[in-house]
Write an enzyme that holds these catalytic residues in place. Structure first.
Site, PDB file in Angstrom:
ATOM      1  N   MET A  38       0.866  -1.180   0.000  1.00  0.00           N
ATOM      2  CA  MET A  38       0.000   0.000   0.000  1.00  0.00           C
ATOM      3  C   MET A  38       0.902   1.228   0.000  1.00  0.00           C
ATOM      4  O   MET A  38       1.951   1.237   0.647  1.00  0.00           O
ATOM      5  CB  MET A  38      -0.887   0.016   1.255  1.00  0.00           C
ATOM      6  CG  MET A  38      -1.871  -1.126   1.356  1.00  0.00           C
ATOM      7  SD  MET A  38      -2.981  -1.275  -0.071  1.00  0.00           S
ATOM      8  CE  MET A  38      -4.055   0.141   0.159  1.00  0.00           C
ATOM      9  N   GLY A 196      19.898  11.818 -13.145  1.00  0.00           N
ATOM     10  CA  GLY A 196      18.572  12.376 -12.864  1.00  0.00           C
ATOM     11  C   GLY A 196      18.400  12.469 -11.356  1.00  0.00           C
ATOM     12  O   GLY A 196      19.355  12.227 -10.591  1.00  0.00           O
ATOM     13  N   ALA A 197      17.185  12.804 -10.918  1.00  0.00           N
ATOM     14  CA  ALA A 197      16.956  13.033  -9.488  1.00  0.00           C
ATOM     15  C   ALA A 197      17.359  11.823  -8.643  1.00  0.00           C
ATOM     16  O   ALA A 197      18.017  11.970  -7.600  1.00  0.00           O
ATOM     17  CB  ALA A 197      15.494  13.385  -9.254  1.00  0.00           C
ATOM     18  N   ILE A 198      17.012  10.616  -9.081  1.00  0.00           N
ATOM     19  CA  ILE A 198      17.297   9.432  -8.257  1.00  0.00           C
ATOM     20  C   ILE A 198      18.806   9.229  -8.116  1.00  0.00           C
ATOM     21  O   ILE A 198      19.326   9.046  -7.017  1.00  0.00           O
ATOM     22  CB  ILE A 198      16.615   8.167  -8.851  1.00  0.00           C
ATOM     23  CG1 ILE A 198      15.082   8.320  -8.797  1.00  0.00           C
ATOM     24  CG2 ILE A 198      17.051   6.900  -8.122  1.00  0.00           C
ATOM     25  CD1 ILE A 198      14.306   7.186  -9.453  1.00  0.00           C
ATOM     26  N   HIS A 458      10.452  38.805   6.394  1.00  0.00           N
ATOM     27  CA  HIS A 458      11.884  38.938   6.680  1.00  0.00           C
ATOM     28  C   HIS A 458      12.160  38.441   8.097  1.00  0.00           C
ATOM     29  O   HIS A 458      11.385  38.734   8.997  1.00  0.00           O
ATOM     30  CB  HIS A 458      12.288  40.415   6.583  1.00  0.00           C
ATOM     31  CG  HIS A 458      13.722  40.651   6.967  1.00  0.00           C
ATOM     32  ND1 HIS A 458      14.765  40.378   6.106  1.00  0.00           N
ATOM     33  CD2 HIS A 458      14.283  41.103   8.116  1.00  0.00           C
ATOM     34  CE1 HIS A 458      15.912  40.652   6.718  1.00  0.00           C
ATOM     35  NE2 HIS A 458      15.645  41.094   7.929  1.00  0.00           N
TER      36      HIS A 458
HETATM   37  C1  FAD Z   1      14.295   6.378  -5.302  1.00  0.00           C
HETATM   38  C2  FAD Z   1      13.120   7.210  -5.754  1.00  0.00           C
HETATM   39  C3  FAD Z   1      12.937   8.482  -5.253  1.00  0.00           C
HETATM   40  C4  FAD Z   1      11.860   9.243  -5.671  1.00  0.00           C
HETATM   41  N1  FAD Z   1      11.699  10.491  -5.159  1.00  0.00           N
HETATM   42  C5  FAD Z   1      10.663  11.249  -5.555  1.00  0.00           C
HETATM   43  C6  FAD Z   1      10.454  12.531  -5.006  1.00  0.00           C
HETATM   44  O1  FAD Z   1      11.207  12.994  -4.155  1.00  0.00           O
HETATM   45  N2  FAD Z   1       9.380  13.244  -5.428  1.00  0.00           N
HETATM   46  C7  FAD Z   1       8.517  12.759  -6.374  1.00  0.00           C
HETATM   47  O2  FAD Z   1       7.553  13.439  -6.723  1.00  0.00           O
HETATM   48  N3  FAD Z   1       8.686  11.539  -6.911  1.00  0.00           N
HETATM   49  C8  FAD Z   1       9.732  10.777  -6.525  1.00  0.00           C
HETATM   50  N4  FAD Z   1       9.883   9.522  -7.040  1.00  0.00           N
HETATM   51  C9  FAD Z   1       8.911   9.053  -8.052  1.00  0.00           C
HETATM   52  C10 FAD Z   1       7.619   8.560  -7.392  1.00  0.00           C
HETATM   53  O3  FAD Z   1       7.918   7.527  -6.488  1.00  0.00           O
HETATM   54  C11 FAD Z   1       6.656   8.082  -8.445  1.00  0.00           C
HETATM   55  O4  FAD Z   1       6.450   9.108  -9.392  1.00  0.00           O
HETATM   56  C12 FAD Z   1       5.312   7.720  -7.839  1.00  0.00           C
HETATM   57  O5  FAD Z   1       5.450   6.679  -6.915  1.00  0.00           O
HETATM   58  C13 FAD Z   1       4.328   7.312  -8.931  1.00  0.00           C
HETATM   59  O6  FAD Z   1       3.127   6.981  -8.340  1.00  0.00           O
HETATM   60  P1  FAD Z   1       2.128   5.953  -9.050  1.00  0.00           P
HETATM   61  O7  FAD Z   1       0.901   5.913  -8.194  1.00  0.00           O
HETATM   62  O8  FAD Z   1       1.979   6.289 -10.468  1.00  0.00           O
HETATM   63  O9  FAD Z   1       2.886   4.550  -9.012  1.00  0.00           O
HETATM   64  P2  FAD Z   1       3.605   3.700  -7.869  1.00  0.00           P
HETATM   65  O10 FAD Z   1       3.934   4.493  -6.692  1.00  0.00           O
HETATM   66  O11 FAD Z   1       4.702   2.973  -8.567  1.00  0.00           O
HETATM   67  O12 FAD Z   1       2.489   2.665  -7.441  1.00  0.00           O
HETATM   68  C14 FAD Z   1       2.005   1.693  -8.326  1.00  0.00           C
HETATM   69  C15 FAD Z   1       1.446   0.539  -7.517  1.00  0.00           C
HETATM   70  O13 FAD Z   1       0.782  -0.366  -8.394  1.00  0.00           O
HETATM   71  C16 FAD Z   1       1.019  -1.696  -7.955  1.00  0.00           C
HETATM   72  N5  FAD Z   1       0.791  -2.580  -9.098  1.00  0.00           N
HETATM   73  C17 FAD Z   1       1.495  -2.636 -10.256  1.00  0.00           C
HETATM   74  N6  FAD Z   1       0.932  -3.526 -11.101  1.00  0.00           N
HETATM   75  C18 FAD Z   1      -0.137  -4.054 -10.461  1.00  0.00           C
HETATM   76  C19 FAD Z   1      -1.112  -5.027 -10.820  1.00  0.00           C
HETATM   77  N7  FAD Z   1      -1.135  -5.629 -12.017  1.00  0.00           N
HETATM   78  N8  FAD Z   1      -2.056  -5.351  -9.899  1.00  0.00           N
HETATM   79  C20 FAD Z   1      -2.075  -4.738  -8.682  1.00  0.00           C
HETATM   80  N9  FAD Z   1      -1.182  -3.827  -8.304  1.00  0.00           N
HETATM   81  C21 FAD Z   1      -0.229  -3.474  -9.185  1.00  0.00           C
HETATM   82  C22 FAD Z   1       2.465  -1.649  -7.465  1.00  0.00           C
HETATM   83  O14 FAD Z   1       2.732  -2.693  -6.551  1.00  0.00           O
HETATM   84  C23 FAD Z   1       2.526  -0.264  -6.801  1.00  0.00           C
HETATM   85  O15 FAD Z   1       2.254  -0.311  -5.426  1.00  0.00           O
HETATM   86  C24 FAD Z   1      10.942   8.720  -6.619  1.00  0.00           C
HETATM   87  C25 FAD Z   1      11.112   7.435  -7.116  1.00  0.00           C
HETATM   88  C26 FAD Z   1      12.174   6.680  -6.689  1.00  0.00           C
HETATM   89  C27 FAD Z   1      12.327   5.290  -7.223  1.00  0.00           C
END
Ligand code: FAD
Length: 479
Positions: A38, A196-198, A458
């Site tokens: 989650m 990149g950021a990561i 300030h």
């Molecule tokens: C190291 C790192 C640092 C980051 N730092 C930042 C930051 O500082 N700021 C920022 O804005 N972004 C950051 N990001 C990016 C950010 O984490 C993502 O943009 C964000 O999590 C995207 O959200 P999402 O809901 O699209 O997908 P996700 O967070 O990837 O969630 C997708 C979910 O779908 C589930 N899922 C996938 N396929 C299925 C399926 N078939 N059935 C059921 N469940 C499934 C997965 O298990 C997952 O829990 C970072 C990423 C990384 C890797």
């Protein structure tokens, strides 16, 4: 059979869980399917646990120059398991928080892997994907395997690390962000592929704790999406911190050695270099999770590995929507969340503004921090507009001096004819907190005049923002 749900969301990351909550707020009967954790990558392996690691590194960094503040900290050190434990505990707390929010909003959680069998129907099966440990807890009372029906389905399945052929992560010497997030010991040296950021955040973390760090970037500039001037300043600061940086440099091969890895690097001038390290962090971007979802079967269009949507998250198939990383860049949590709200409100038939990708801020929490919104100077020029550019360095700001953070710059870009704020770019302490001021300004289509009429408190770092605007119009006061 009647639909069981008004809305099913696949994936409980920041895109998915926010969509579920907004749907529930609008009176929909909602279910969310999750296969692993989650709160998604963001809370478990991305945004939040990295910030926890970086906070430890930042405090450690302050301790190394305690004397500058008239303090003594003669014995201090760090404990990698302790740092990682804190980061993992924070990730778990976020995961639990999202479970609580689902319960509060009466959203059903379905645990497993979802596939769309036809518009309006999904099949959920036990998770086949290899789970990254530690896995988040399976929510109590979660529903399981079965077929579920809904009027609308939102795909929010996120992304995973992109892997370059021949440089596959092995979990030991070649890491992705998963392993880099939970080191068991402190590596002596780290090679970071991609800036990149990561990549840059991990480079910063490991360097702060004493590792020899080399960043290898394919493009001519590190942090390629940022304004060239800001990226150049970041590079100087990183190099001052002892990080080695190679740009215009392509990793052609990685050999695993007894002590770690050797990256073979091809440089622009045709020369080659070998960079060795105990670990290599592959940070060459992410790849959307579009496989196994039944997209081909139901005819959902993808392009360059991402689901194609309009500004409201709509795919080409009626009743199927997509948001967040799986729908393409920018791959950021706040973009996913905003897209979630826009999409659900569109489904509910509300009058809604489509997502404007030009106003999505970007923040990188390295030391020094970098933040931006809107057009870079180069892009603003490319657009053919006449522009005015303002700059204000942190050294002219009393709060920055008091904090001991005099290195920083705020750069603003205006349309010379209309005064429209086209872009803002910052480097320095806490700029990731400051940028939002300019994001609000851009959303309100503010001009330089309104910004100049605004009173900034300030002493705050935010005064650098106003001074930068003043500078664009030849009126800076404190420099
Ligand atoms: C190291 C790192 C640092 C980051 N730092 C930042 C930051 O500082 N700021 C920022 O804005 N972004 C950051 N990001 C990016 C950010 O984490 C993502 O943009 C964000 O999590 C995207 O959200 P999402 O809901 O699209 O997908 P996700 O967070 O990837 O969630 C997708 C979910 O779908 C589930 N899922 C996938 N396929 C299925 C399926 N078939 N059935 C059921 N469940 C499934 C997965 O298990 C997952 O829990 C970072 C990423 C990384 C890797």
């Amino acid at each position: 059979m009647a639909d069981q749900y008004d809305l099913i969301v696949i994936g409980a990351g920041p895109g998915g869980y926010i969509a579920a909550i907004r749907g529930a707020q609008l009176g929909m009967k909602v279910a969310i399917v999750e296969r692993e954790h989650m709160a998604g990558i963001c809370s478990n392996w991305g945004c939040i646990p990295t910030k926890a690691l970086l906070r430890s590194a930042e405090i450690y960094g302050h301790m190394t120059h305690a004397k500058d503040y008239g303090l003594s900290a003669d014995t201090f050190g760090f404990d990698i398991p302790g740092i990682v434990k804190r980061s993992r505990a924070i990730a778990a707390q976020m995961n639990n928080g999202v479970q609580f929010l689902m319960k509060k909003n009466k959203v059903d959680i379905i645990w497993g892997e979802a596939e769309i069998t036809k518009p309006g129907e999904i099949k959920v099966a036990p998770t086949k994907k290899k789970i990254v440990e530690p896995q988040g807890p399976v929510p109590k009372n979660a529903l399981g395997e079965g077929t579920y029906k809904a009027k609308n389905i939102i795909i929010a399945t996120g992304a995973r690390p992109r892997v370059l052929p021949g440089i596959e992560p092995d979990g030991d010497k070649i890491w992705t962000y998963f392993e880099a997030m939970k080191p068991e010991t402190m590596p002596k040296s780290v090679v970071v592929m991609g800036s990149g950021a990561i990549g840059v955040e991990f480079a910063s973390f490991y360097r702060s704790l004493g590792a020899e760090v080399t960043i290898i970037e394919l493009l001519p500039q590190i942090m390629p999406v940022e304004d060239a001037e800001i990226a150049g300043l970041a590079r100087k600061r990183f190099e001052k911190r002892g990080i080695k940086i190679l740009t215009d440099a392509k990793v052609t091969k990685v050999d695993k050695t007894k002590d770690g890895v050797t990256a073979h690097v091809e440089l622009k001038d045709g020369k080659t270099e070998q960079i060795s390290g105990e670990k290599l962090i592959s940070a060459v971007g992410v790849q959307c999770n579009i496989e196994g979802l039944g997209l081909e079967k139901v005819g959902v269009k993808t392009e360059r590995g991402a689901i194609v949507i309009d500004a409201y998250g709509k795919t080409n198939v009626e009743g199927i929507w997509a948001i967040g990383d799986v729908a393409g860049p920018p791959m950021l949590a706040h973009k996913a969340e905003h897209e979630a709200v826009v999409t659900v409100e569109k489904i509910a038939g509300l009058k809604v503004h489509g997502l404007d990708k030009t106003k999505v801020p970007g923040c990188t929490y390295c030391e020094p921090q970098v933040a931006s919104v809107g057009l870079t100077e180069a892009k603003a020029k490319e657009s053919g507009r006449e522009i005015k550019v303002g700059r204000f360095p942190f050294v002219g700001n009393g709060k920055a001096i008091a904090l001991g953070e005099p290195d920083g710059l705020v750069k603003t870009i205006f349309d010379a004819k209309t005064g429209e704020l086209l872009g803002a770019h910052m480097i320095g302490a806490e700029v990731t907190e400051l940028i939002q001021g300019f994001v609000v300004a851009m959303n309100l289509e503010t001009t330089e005049e309104e910004l100049i009429h605004t009173i900034f408190p300030h002493p705050t770092l935010s005064e650098t923002m106003k001074e930068s605007v003043l500078d664009a119009y030849g009126r800076a006061l404190n420099i």
